[in-house]
Scaffold this motif. Structure first.
Motif, PDB file in Angstrom:
ATOM      1  N   ALA A  56      32.777   2.133  52.832  1.00  0.00           N
ATOM      2  CA  ALA A  56      32.925   3.579  52.593  1.00  0.00           C
ATOM      3  C   ALA A  56      34.397   3.985  52.631  1.00  0.00           C
ATOM      4  CB  ALA A  56      32.135   4.366  53.636  1.00  0.00           C
ATOM      5  N   LEU A  57      35.143   3.355  53.516  1.00  0.00           N
ATOM      6  CA  LEU A  57      36.558   3.713  53.664  1.00  0.00           C
ATOM      7  C   LEU A  57      37.377   3.327  52.434  1.00  0.00           C
ATOM      8  CD1 LEU A  57      38.633   4.795  55.858  1.00  0.00           C
ATOM      9  CD2 LEU A  57      39.167   2.392  56.278  1.00  0.00           C
ATOM     10  N   TRP A  58      36.909   2.309  51.733  1.00  0.00           N
ATOM     11  CA  TRP A  58      37.655   1.712  50.623  1.00  0.00           C
ATOM     12  C   TRP A  58      37.928   2.707  49.491  1.00  0.00           C
ATOM     13  CZ3 TRP A  58      35.429  -3.361  47.993  1.00  0.00           C
ATOM     14  CH2 TRP A  58      36.389  -3.901  47.138  1.00  0.00           C
ATOM     15  N   GLY A  59      37.026   3.645  49.276  1.00  0.00           N
ATOM     16  CA  GLY A  59      37.133   4.545  48.118  1.00  0.00           C
ATOM     17  C   GLY A  59      38.413   5.368  48.128  1.00  0.00           C
ATOM     18  N   PRO A  60      38.963   5.647  46.924  1.00  0.00           N
ATOM     19  CA  PRO A  60      40.243   6.369  46.845  1.00  0.00           C
ATOM     20  C   PRO A  60      40.191   7.822  47.321  1.00  0.00           C
ATOM     21  CG  PRO A  60      39.346   5.991  44.647  1.00  0.00           C
ATOM     22  CD  PRO A  60      38.480   5.229  45.599  1.00  0.00           C
ATOM     23  N   LEU A  61      38.986   8.395  47.449  1.00  0.00           N
ATOM     24  CA  LEU A  61      38.937   9.757  47.987  1.00  0.00           C
ATOM     25  C   LEU A  61      38.996   9.738  49.512  1.00  0.00           C
ATOM     26  CD1 LEU A  61      36.317  11.579  45.739  1.00  0.00           C
ATOM     27  CD2 LEU A  61      38.766  11.247  45.397  1.00  0.00           C
ATOM     28  N   HIS A  62      38.835   8.552  50.091  1.00  0.00           N
ATOM     29  CA  HIS A  62      38.849   8.407  51.566  1.00  0.00           C
ATOM     30  C   HIS A  62      40.052   7.518  51.900  1.00  0.00           C
ATOM     31  CE1 HIS A  62      37.422   8.319  55.582  1.00  0.00           C
ATOM     32  NE2 HIS A  62      36.352   7.557  55.473  1.00  0.00           N
ATOM     33  N   GLY A  63      39.850   6.437  52.627  1.00  0.00           N
ATOM     34  CA  GLY A  63      40.982   5.605  53.078  1.00  0.00           C
ATOM     35  C   GLY A  63      41.767   4.959  51.947  1.00  0.00           C
ATOM     36  N   GLY A  64      41.069   4.700  50.831  1.00  0.00           N
ATOM     37  CA  GLY A  64      41.741   4.071  49.691  1.00  0.00           C
ATOM     38  C   GLY A  64      42.853   4.927  49.121  1.00  0.00           C
ATOM     39  N   ALA A  65      42.924   6.174  49.583  1.00  0.00           N
ATOM     40  CA  ALA A  65      43.981   7.068  49.078  1.00  0.00           C
ATOM     41  C   ALA A  65      45.369   6.563  49.459  1.00  0.00           C
ATOM     42  CB  ALA A  65      43.776   8.486  49.611  1.00  0.00           C
ATOM     43  N   ASN A  66      45.507   5.828  50.578  1.00  0.00           N
ATOM     44  CA  ASN A  66      46.872   5.407  50.950  1.00  0.00           C
ATOM     45  C   ASN A  66      47.450   4.427  49.924  1.00  0.00           C
ATOM     46  OD1 ASN A  66      45.448   3.117  51.841  1.00  0.00           O
ATOM     47  ND2 ASN A  66      45.904   3.441  54.007  1.00  0.00           N
ATOM     48  N   GLN A  67      46.587   3.549  49.409  1.00  0.00           N
ATOM     49  CA  GLN A  67      47.041   2.651  48.327  1.00  0.00           C
ATOM     50  C   GLN A  67      47.304   3.472  47.056  1.00  0.00           C
ATOM     51  OE1 GLN A  67      44.533  -0.784  47.484  1.00  0.00           O
ATOM     52  NE2 GLN A  67      45.393  -1.022  45.434  1.00  0.00           N
ATOM     53  N   LEU A  75      46.469  14.797  42.716  1.00  0.00           N
ATOM     54  CA  LEU A  75      47.634  14.430  43.520  1.00  0.00           C
ATOM     55  C   LEU A  75      47.111  13.699  44.754  1.00  0.00           C
ATOM     56  CD1 LEU A  75      50.662  14.785  43.344  1.00  0.00           C
ATOM     57  CD2 LEU A  75      50.441  16.858  44.690  1.00  0.00           C
ATOM     58  N   MET A  76      47.212  12.380  44.737  1.00  0.00           N
ATOM     59  CA  MET A  76      46.637  11.592  45.825  1.00  0.00           C
ATOM     60  C   MET A  76      47.419  11.859  47.114  1.00  0.00           C
ATOM     61  SD  MET A  76      44.170  10.490  44.243  1.00  0.00           S
ATOM     62  CE  MET A  76      43.323   9.454  45.420  1.00  0.00           C
ATOM     63  N   GLY A  77      46.696  11.873  48.225  1.00  0.00           N
ATOM     64  CA  GLY A  77      47.349  12.185  49.502  1.00  0.00           C
ATOM     65  C   GLY A  77      47.447  13.681  49.756  1.00  0.00           C
ATOM     66  N   ASP A  98      47.278  10.215  54.447  1.00  0.00           N
ATOM     67  CA  ASP A  98      47.606   9.103  53.541  1.00  0.00           C
ATOM     68  C   ASP A  98      48.876   9.327  52.731  1.00  0.00           C
ATOM     69  OD1 ASP A  98      45.324   7.551  54.176  1.00  0.00           O
ATOM     70  OD2 ASP A  98      44.093   8.896  52.988  1.00  0.00           O
ATOM     71  N   PHE A  99      49.445  10.528  52.796  1.00  0.00           N
ATOM     72  CA  PHE A  99      50.557  10.814  51.875  1.00  0.00           C
ATOM     73  C   PHE A  99      51.825  10.030  52.224  1.00  0.00           C
ATOM     74  CE2 PHE A  99      53.733  13.650  49.764  1.00  0.00           C
ATOM     75  CZ  PHE A  99      53.280  13.425  48.469  1.00  0.00           C
ATOM     76  N   TYR A 100      52.150   9.951  53.500  1.00  0.00           N
ATOM     77  CA  TYR A 100      53.392   9.261  53.882  1.00  0.00           C
ATOM     78  C   TYR A 100      53.169   7.897  54.543  1.00  0.00           C
ATOM     79  CZ  TYR A 100      56.093  13.493  52.875  1.00  0.00           C
ATOM     80  OH  TYR A 100      56.688  14.554  52.240  1.00  0.00           O
ATOM     81  N   SER A 101      51.912   7.580  54.902  1.00  0.00           N
ATOM     82  CA  SER A 101      51.701   6.341  55.680  1.00  0.00           C
ATOM     83  C   SER A 101      52.110   5.097  54.895  1.00  0.00           C
ATOM     84  CB  SER A 101      50.244   6.229  56.142  1.00  0.00           C
ATOM     85  OG  SER A 101      49.388   6.176  55.021  1.00  0.00           O
TER      86      SER A 101
END
Ligand code: CMC
Length: 428
Positions: free
Chosen positions: A259-270, A302-304, A364-367
């Motif tokens: 679940a975390l992998w998705g770009p709307l969740h944790g995947g946003a950092n990538q 705009l991701m993050g 996720d924007f600056y991490s």
């Protein structure tokens, strides 16, 4: 305020009790709704207004930008605590004494060796596999190597499975990265602190000893603390709902990783770092990307930026932005994408589209800028998020099981065909 909510459906009115949290959050308790109304349910796509549980772990006020674990402010924890004591507090309720922390760490270390056959599974993955897929699979595979399901009524059983996963998970994380880089798999050293050992396991080269940089260690500690829990987000809700079927801890965590992998969740950092790189390669024209983000015919976001719960600055983003400046400065790194990120933030904070929708930079924007400065490959960013979130998932799973919560099973409003007859294939 009256302690009762009234609902009128046609001629009939119904009353439901209100339930109040320790920070005065109010919820309407609708558990009798369907029975009392003869079948009426609520519908709330994306659970924007629905509480799934009562929880004592994390408090979040999205309007005020407040985040606390077990009552401790995220700012104070990020400044003063280390990751393992935060993990302890999340899982067991209070910050540990030195003695409790020593025992906790010793128990984790004693359970950190994974079955050597796990390496065969890892070997079967191509080097191109995304590390989140590999991590989720390996975590699930741990269940096969540790088959006895946790007896949640036994404090000892529960504790053992918790220290086991806290010991083995960083090993899987580092192996996931090393496999991709063609490096031999290692275990670090039990003489090191939890976070120091993660760094050693990830970065040690086979032909030289690894010197731990205190700047990098502090930065990683801080990032892991900031990611450690976030109440009922997508992956945590996944862990709780999978666990509610009495699936084991490791299986529930594996689902949470997916679940975390998705770009709307944790995947946003990538996704953020890839977006910033793309803007840089495109000449650094932030205005062009701001326009794309606002264009409803363009799928680009705009991701993050933005958050389901924060309608004010994400307090984690504030801390990470400051840390990004400090870490890059301390390491003597100049990264042009940090300037692009700051430029985007500046524009968004004064743009009516973002202001009206209360879209601010999120965690996720600056991490990713810090992870990159630490030498962590972009595809590993979400894995680092998972490493940080592990104690939160464990704490939430434990709370859910100890509270004997019923199996999670939402209802629906059916909008498909009404009853119709089967038509033989030759007549269709
Ligand atoms: N860029 C452009 N527009 C946006 C963005 C964005 N990043 N985020 C939200 N919006 C707009 C959205 O189009 C909608 O506009 P309108 O009202 O005109 O239809 C409005 O803002 C509300 O957005 P939403 O999608 O209804 O909000 P949500 O609560 O369902 O989604 C979100 C929250 C985080 C999924 C979303 O803001 C998003 O996709 N952000 C980018 C991905 C991201 O950074 N995710 C990390 C979240 S924080 C860490 C974590 O949870 O792991």
């Amino acid at each position: 305020m009256s302690e009762i909510a009234k609902l009128q459906i046609g001629e009939n009115s119904y009353e439901f009790p209100l339930t109040k949290g320790t920070e005065n959050e109010v919820a309407i308790d609708i558990k009798t709704l369907r029975g009392a109304t003869n079948g009426v349910i609520t519908i709330d796509r994306g659970f924007k207004n629905t509480g799934s549980c009562e929880s004592e772990i994390t408090f979040l006020d999205g309007e005020k930008g407040v985040l606390r674990y077990r009552g401790y402010s995220i700012e104070e924890l990020a400044e003063k605590a280390d990751f393992l004591e935060v993990a302890y507090a999340l899982i067991f309720g209070n910050l540990p004494t030195q003695e409790q922390l020593n025992k906790f760490h010793a128990d984790i270390k004693s359970k950190s060796v994974v079955d050597d056959d796990i390496k065969k599974i890892l070997d079967a993955f191509p080097k191109t596999a995304h590390p989140m897929g590999v991590l989720s699979s390996l975590t699930s595979a741990l269940t096969a190597f540790n088959p006895s399901s946790v007896n949640v009524d036994s404090e000892e059983d529960m504790y053992n499975s918790i220290v086991k996963i806290l010991g083995k998970f960083p090993v899987l994380v580092s192996w996931t990265m090393r496999k991709k880089q063609g490096l031999p798999l290692n275990y670090g050293s039990t003489s090191l602190g939890y976070v120091e050992n993660i760094l050693k396991m990830m970065f040690e080269q086979p032909n030289e000893s690894y010197e731990i940089s205190p700047i990098i260690k502090d930065a990683l500690d801080k990032l892991l603390i900031l990611h450690a829990d976030h109440e009922q987000n997508c992956s945590t809700s996944t862990v709780r709902i999978v666990g509610s079927s009495h699936a084991g801890l490791f299986a529930s965590l594996s689902a949470g990783i997916s679940a975390l992998w998705g770009p709307l969740h944790g995947g946003a950092n990538q996704a953020v770092l890839e977006m910033l790189e793309a803007i840089k390669a495109d000449g650094g024209d932030t205005k062009k990307y701001m326009a794309k983000a606002k264009d409803k015919n363009d799928p680009f976001r705009l991701m993050g930026f933005g958050h389901r719960v924060y309608k004010n600055f994400d307090p984690r983003a504030r801390i990470i932005k400051k840390a990004a400046d400090e870490v890059l400065n301390d390491l003597g790194i100049e990264d042009p994408i940090l300037d692009i990120a700051k430029g985007l933030e500046q524009e968004a904070l004064s743009d009516p589209y973002f202001v009206d929708r209360k879209l601010y930079p999120n965690v996720d924007f600056y991490s990713g800028i810090i992870y990159r400065a630490m030498g962590i490959p972009v595809e590993m960013f979400t894995v680092m998020f998972a490493l940080g979130r592990l104690p939160g998932w464990i704490a939430q799973w434990k709370e859910m099981r100890l509270n004997k919560e019923p199996i999670g099973r939402p209802r629906q409003v059916y909008t498909g065909e009404n009853l119709r007859s089967f038509v033989e294939i030759e007549n269709r």
